[in-house]
Scaffold this motif. Sequence first.
Motif, PDB file in Angstrom:
ATOM      1  N   MET A 178      19.329  -3.009  -2.212  1.00 54.23           N
ATOM      2  CA  MET A 178      18.275  -4.025  -2.252  1.00 54.23           C
ATOM      3  C   MET A 178      17.058  -3.548  -1.469  1.00 54.23           C
ATOM      4  N   PHE A 179      17.322  -2.921  -0.316  1.00 53.51           N
ATOM      5  CA  PHE A 179      16.208  -2.449   0.504  1.00 53.51           C
ATOM      6  C   PHE A 179      15.484  -1.294  -0.188  1.00 53.51           C
ATOM      7  N   LEU A 180      16.256  -0.319  -0.661  1.00 55.82           N
ATOM      8  CA  LEU A 180      15.638   0.868  -1.257  1.00 55.82           C
ATOM      9  C   LEU A 180      14.836   0.526  -2.506  1.00 55.82           C
ATOM     10  N   ILE A 181      15.394  -0.344  -3.351  1.00 60.26           N
ATOM     11  CA  ILE A 181      14.671  -0.698  -4.578  1.00 60.26           C
ATOM     12  C   ILE A 181      13.338  -1.355  -4.216  1.00 60.26           C
ATOM     13  N   ALA A 182      13.371  -2.238  -3.211  1.00 60.03           N
ATOM     14  CA  ALA A 182      12.131  -2.916  -2.818  1.00 60.03           C
ATOM     15  C   ALA A 182      11.088  -1.898  -2.366  1.00 60.03           C
ATOM     16  N   VAL A 183      11.512  -0.903  -1.565  1.00 57.88           N
ATOM     17  CA  VAL A 183      10.551   0.082  -1.055  1.00 57.88           C
ATOM     18  C   VAL A 183      10.016   0.947  -2.200  1.00 57.88           C
ATOM     19  N   VAL A 184      10.935   1.346  -3.085  1.00 64.73           N
ATOM     20  CA  VAL A 184      10.510   2.198  -4.202  1.00 64.73           C
ATOM     21  C   VAL A 184       9.514   1.476  -5.108  1.00 64.73           C
ATOM     22  N   LEU A 185       9.709   0.160  -5.303  1.00 67.57           N
ATOM     23  CA  LEU A 185       8.769  -0.599  -6.129  1.00 67.57           C
ATOM     24  C   LEU A 185       7.476  -0.894  -5.369  1.00 67.57           C
ATOM     25  N   ALA A 186       7.597  -1.048  -4.044  1.00 68.53           N
ATOM     26  CA  ALA A 186       6.429  -1.439  -3.253  1.00 68.53           C
ATOM     27  C   ALA A 186       5.400  -0.313  -3.189  1.00 68.53           C
ATOM     28  N   TYR A 187       5.860   0.928  -3.244  1.00 67.56           N
ATOM     29  CA  TYR A 187       4.922   2.049  -3.103  1.00 67.56           C
ATOM     30  C   TYR A 187       3.872   2.071  -4.223  1.00 67.56           C
ATOM     31  N   PRO A 188       4.292   2.122  -5.506  1.00 63.46           N
ATOM     32  CA  PRO A 188       3.266   2.069  -6.562  1.00 63.46           C
ATOM     33  C   PRO A 188       2.483   0.753  -6.550  1.00 63.46           C
ATOM     34  N   LEU A 189       3.150  -0.342  -6.173  1.00 62.57           N
ATOM     35  CA  LEU A 189       2.435  -1.619  -6.119  1.00 62.57           C
ATOM     36  C   LEU A 189       1.315  -1.557  -5.076  1.00 62.57           C
ATOM     37  N   GLY A 190       1.617  -0.928  -3.939  1.00 62.73           N
ATOM     38  CA  GLY A 190       0.600  -0.793  -2.888  1.00 62.73           C
ATOM     39  C   GLY A 190      -0.589   0.027  -3.374  1.00 62.73           C
ATOM     40  N   LYS A 191      -0.282   1.093  -4.102  1.00 67.43           N
ATOM     41  CA  LYS A 191      -1.340   1.938  -4.655  1.00 67.43           C
ATOM     42  C   LYS A 191      -2.209   1.132  -5.614  1.00 67.43           C
ATOM     43  N   TYR A 192      -1.526   0.321  -6.433  1.00 71.60           N
ATOM     44  CA  TYR A 192      -2.220  -0.507  -7.407  1.00 71.60           C
ATOM     45  C   TYR A 192      -3.097  -1.558  -6.707  1.00 71.60           C
ATOM     46  N   ILE A 193      -2.534  -2.213  -5.661  1.00 66.42           N
ATOM     47  CA  ILE A 193      -3.299  -3.250  -4.952  1.00 66.42           C
ATOM     48  C   ILE A 193      -4.549  -2.635  -4.332  1.00 66.42           C
ATOM     49  N   ALA A 194      -4.411  -1.434  -3.744  1.00 65.28           N
ATOM     50  CA  ALA A 194      -5.575  -0.778  -3.147  1.00 65.28           C
ATOM     51  C   ALA A 194      -6.644  -0.530  -4.205  1.00 65.28           C
ATOM     52  N   LYS A 195      -6.211  -0.075  -5.382  1.00 67.31           N
ATOM     53  CA  LYS A 195      -7.170   0.190  -6.470  1.00 67.31           C
ATOM     54  C   LYS A 195      -7.889  -1.082  -6.886  1.00 67.31           C
ATOM     55  N   VAL A 196      -7.109  -2.160  -7.059  1.00 74.25           N
ATOM     56  CA  VAL A 196      -7.703  -3.424  -7.497  1.00 74.25           C
ATOM     57  C   VAL A 196      -8.812  -3.846  -6.540  1.00 74.25           C
ATOM     58  N   PHE A 197      -8.536  -3.780  -5.244  1.00 66.83           N
ATOM     59  CA  PHE A 197      -9.506  -4.322  -4.290  1.00 66.83           C
ATOM     60  C   PHE A 197     -10.586  -3.309  -3.903  1.00 66.83           C
TER      61      PHE A 197
END
Lengths: 571, 185
Positions: A11-30
């Motif tokens: 559960m922890f690893l999946i969250a981190v693995v998904l959070a990384y590209p999401l973080g990249k995406y959020i930075a791009k959006v803003f």
Amino acid sequence: MTGEITGVILMFLIAVVLAYPLGKYIAKVFKGERTFTDLMNPVERFFYRICGINPGEGMNWKQFLKAMLTINMLWLVYAFVLLVFQDKLPLNPDGNPAQTPDLAFNTAISFLVNCDLQHYSGESGVTYLTQLFVMNFLMFVSAATGIAALIGVLNGLREKTTQNLGNFWVIFTKAITRVLLPLCIIGAVLLAINGTPASYDGKDSITTLQGDSVQVSRGPAAGMIAIKHIGTNGGGWFGANSAHPLENPNYFTNALEMIMQMIIPIAMIFALGFFLNKRKWSVVIFGVMTIGMLCLLIPTMVTEVNGNPAIAKMGISQATGAMEGKEVRFGPAASAYWSIMTTIISTGSVNSMHDSSMPVSGLMQMLGMMINAFYGGCGVGILNYLIYIIIAVFISGLMVGRTPEFMGHKVEAREVKIAALVTLLSAFLVKAFTALAAYMVARHPETGWAVQPGNWLNNPSYHGFSEMLYENTSANANNGSGFEGLGDNNIFWNVTTGFVLVLARFIPIIGPVAIIGLLAAKKFVPESPGTLKTDSWTFGMMTFAVIIVINALSFFPALALGPIAEYFSLR
Amino acid sequence: MKKNLSISARLTLVMILLLAVIYPLLIAAVGKLTPGKGKGETISVNGKVVGYERIGQKFTADIYFQGRPSAVDYNAAGSAGSNKGPSNPGYLQLVQNRIDSFLAHNPGVTKEQIPSDLVTASGSGLDPHISPDAARIQIKRVASSRGISMQKVTELVQAHIVQPVFGPAYVHVLKLNVALDEIKH
């Protein structure tokens, strides 16, 4: 048990693995770069046009905060009115009554500030209309407010010298259309497929196999349960929150809801690195937070898996751990993991009843909320961590005898004063209001409130004290979980926690925004060999030490009276 | 201030429409396509609904497998745990009473065999499951009070144990009891 531990690690690893590209995406959006969600552009432009927003207009930190606070104030009035008149409004198939003014005051504030302390039960205290138009609505907009505050701060840190933190309205709108809503739709669909209700039908009445007549509460819950986690809100559709078998039907949905609540807080850490082009810094912050999380998690899992020593003395088998307040389909490992994640991340949803947790777990849950910056809530987790950083910068500066600098700006008396005030505020709110409550229980047990102080506590002795301490800690952390045995639906708790909630939400947002607003307007000081490197592991450990010291000094005495004393009485 | 208020009011209306009207309706529409049509899946016997698949129910008779103690007596109009703390003397007495009553109804069982989930209340008060041990330990009582062979009941329990890949193993009490009733006919 090995399978259950593996489940937690996954559960922890999946969250981190998904959070990384999401973080990249959020930075791009803003940052305003091209992303695949640019298809939302016309919709957003339409919103700006009908709302009279000029998206090109920048805001300084004062304008930014004014915009944020104005719309938040409006939501508060709106939510209060709806809750007080909910019995007369449509979409109330179960015929639930209106909320009393003090309960509505508490509920409206609580959802406005992303806390979701619930002094009512979802089945009987609200209607489908208020669940959707107040709870579900405020869950989205409060999470978007937190994200917007963080993005404003990051905008201030990005430029060498600037007054402009960005346009609050635009950041807020994009946080919903580009981040929260798409994630929630995915989550809600998965929940509905797994059996969480989504239709508007009211309560059902059935006769059970044995012949008892019972009712089953239902409703359009799946959507709200998605944003409850994605937005780190935590308010449940049903009274038992994510322990309820319709709110959290199986091990898969349990993992899903867990990942949903972790994903944005962790993504925000990575987003910070991409946004400021300081990836190492975000790795260090993530590392420090993860170490902190493990320090709280491991003892909790160990004690829950080992079971209650008082029940062990009765001679029965506790092969499945401490089961009071837990569900068979989750087991002790996943329940312990949830109880720590939900308290450090400021979600406050529960899949087991924290009031029945072992004393060590209760201690760790409360510590998680007191620190409130190991990952932390949507956007605000990093803002809280920033306060610790400013203090660490200041102390390090004193140690080497230099004017401290942070991100190329001198940190001076005004900024440090704001940071110190924010830190001291939480210690003050938690302890002062717990002391007041304890005083009422001890000295005025028969005061004629809806629940008399003498009947507040569901458990005697140290654990009873913990119930009051937990409630104030949760309000102060904008967490929303509770030692739910506490009889909290009366004017004392509704009003006192209402004030704690407002102060503890907005001051820790105003503080960092003001600090960064002030810093960013200063002259840029280029890095020199004497500059303290805030993105080093050494400084990360320094911040960790500051977190431990501040919180130990602030809260140890109170914790000693509650969970620590209970632990020693139970061995 | 005035400009902020006007933008706030308009943006709030837009967001209410998007988040409180369109979003839940969309999810409700998707829910209609799921097995329970978004209303919750039910379990029927001879065409009559006897329960919701996710919601546990109360069984008191010796002829049925019993679920866990519940703080709301398995009435899903509400939901709650007991919220009893681990050191609460009144609570510990209650657990002791449950152990004693279980031993009285299940002669031949020793207390070391009683798994803790059978004598502790669940978080929701609606837990539909028990652990496999909690089912096995009731086999003898159920078989003798129904007058059917232990072997038959054991096979039935064995068939109802679910072992997910990561989560703990469990037995769905209502489904097991429905299957049990079908043996007679």
